[in-house]
Write an enzyme that holds these catalytic residues in place. Sequence first.
Site, PDB file in Angstrom:
ATOM      1  N   ASP A  21       0.858  -1.186   0.000  1.00 15.64           N
ATOM      2  CA  ASP A  21       0.000   0.000   0.000  1.00 15.64           C
ATOM      3  C   ASP A  21       0.898   1.241   0.000  1.00 15.64           C
ATOM      4  O   ASP A  21       2.119   1.135   0.022  1.00 15.64           O
ATOM      5  CB  ASP A  21      -0.978  -0.029   1.189  1.00 15.64           C
ATOM      6  N   ASP A  59      -7.952  -7.643   0.152  1.00 18.05           N
ATOM      7  CA  ASP A  59      -7.019  -8.004   1.214  1.00 18.05           C
ATOM      8  C   ASP A  59      -7.682  -7.658   2.533  1.00 18.05           C
ATOM      9  O   ASP A  59      -8.512  -6.753   2.590  1.00 18.05           O
ATOM     10  CB  ASP A  59      -5.709  -7.202   1.110  1.00 18.05           C
ATOM     11  N   CYS A 114     -13.693 -28.565   5.333  1.00 12.41           N
ATOM     12  CA  CYS A 114     -12.510 -27.760   5.009  1.00 12.41           C
ATOM     13  C   CYS A 114     -11.320 -28.681   4.735  1.00 12.41           C
ATOM     14  O   CYS A 114     -11.115 -29.672   5.435  1.00 12.41           O
ATOM     15  CB  CYS A 114     -12.198 -26.815   6.163  1.00 12.41           C
ATOM     16  N   CYS A 151      -8.116 -27.776   4.922  1.00 11.85           N
ATOM     17  CA  CYS A 151      -6.861 -27.211   5.432  1.00 11.85           C
ATOM     18  C   CYS A 151      -6.140 -28.203   6.348  1.00 11.85           C
ATOM     19  O   CYS A 151      -6.720 -29.160   6.854  1.00 11.85           O
ATOM     20  CB  CYS A 151      -7.109 -25.884   6.149  1.00 11.85           C
ATOM     21  N   CYS A 200      -7.805 -28.640   9.787  1.00 13.83           N
ATOM     22  CA  CYS A 200      -9.037 -29.436   9.817  1.00 13.83           C
ATOM     23  C   CYS A 200      -8.777 -30.902   9.455  1.00 13.83           C
ATOM     24  O   CYS A 200      -9.501 -31.783   9.912  1.00 13.83           O
ATOM     25  CB  CYS A 200     -10.081 -28.826   8.881  1.00 13.83           C
ATOM     26  N   HIS A 207      -6.550 -22.198   9.167  1.00 14.80           N
ATOM     27  CA  HIS A 207      -7.949 -22.484   8.843  1.00 14.80           C
ATOM     28  C   HIS A 207      -8.675 -21.247   8.301  1.00 14.80           C
ATOM     29  O   HIS A 207      -9.363 -21.314   7.275  1.00 14.80           O
ATOM     30  CB  HIS A 207      -8.699 -23.039  10.049  1.00 14.80           C
TER      31      HIS A 207
END
Length: 375
Positions: free
Chosen positions: A90, A262, A300, A302, A305, A331
């Site tokens: 930014d 974002d 999920c 991930c 998980c 997660h």
Amino acid sequence: MFDFTITAKNNRARTGTFSTPHGTLQTPVFAPVGTQAAVKALTPAQVADLGASLVLSNTYHLYLRPGDDLVAELGGLHRFMRWPHPMLTDSGGFQVFSLSQTLKVDEDGVTFKSHIDGSGHRFTPEKSIRIQENLGADIIMAFDECADPNDHAYIKDAMERTHRWAERSLKAKRRADQALFGIVQGGIDLDLRAASAEFIASLDTPGIAIGGLSVGETKDEMHAMLDVVTPLLPENKPRYLMGVGTPEDIIDGIARGIDIFDCVLPTRLARHHAAFSPEGRLNMMNAIFSRDERPIDEDCDCYACKNFTRAYIRHLIVAKELLAGTLLSIHNLRALIQLVEDIRGYIADGTFDKKVPMLLKQWKNNANRGIGNSE
Ligand SMILES: [Zn+2]
């Protein structure tokens, strides 16, 4: 370089590809935030494993510490933090106005005091671009002023100054391997937003950012601003909605033609023991999870998980183990990245429009808006 190609459209939503020196982004894309050149609690390898393709770092923070000259001396931000994929910085504007003690805004720039040690500093458009060139991200931002959206008289002045600063930012830019985006401002005033969209769209930039939203306005106000801004932007440039990233805002934003998001929310919630789930946001410290052998979310994919129970994660939180923050960050970030991946598929097969109400229903109760842009 910096070619943006639209690959599918579904009403105003679109999928596309945006090529950068460090790889091609599939859009829409959600970027995890690495405020201080690190996505909190995660290694870059873990961030990449989540399917993240773009990471954001903050110019204000890295300028103050460790200093952009030092980052440049050590080979630039990609090399310094070992993130070999696309990166965005930014302009520093948002943090100067929200974190530091702003002493003076004038036509030339902003004088402020560091939030770390109170030392005095000054940012101008030229200075912001020089810092971002030292950091070396693929996508960089024009210096802008994010003013209080409720102060109507001031917001017009700030917007017009932001336009002049965008022109100066463009003029100051020297590196050909960085894409400079101008930033649409204008608070929550429809006429100002339209004027700002038209001005920023008229500049020769490879992409356009929309700033000054998710700073306390209502959801309806944000939608109204996007509804006036995105139709005025060229189709063939990616649109980045800065600092916006609750699950609902991502769904609503993509439906209104946004390509890049974002937000600090997934990692910040993780540090506050909260997990996204189809049942709504879970407070994993809650005693009801002490014997719960299910993962956070059975659907999920991930690492957290696939391997760990709610009972174990709760134990880690209670025992103050750092792994809790890591697993919850994995997660929460994966949940948003998976959501955006699913939406790309829906846009490609033409079903996204029809699925919006279902997606919004599924994701409500997971995050309130206005939790903030900055860590
Ligand atoms: Zn998960």
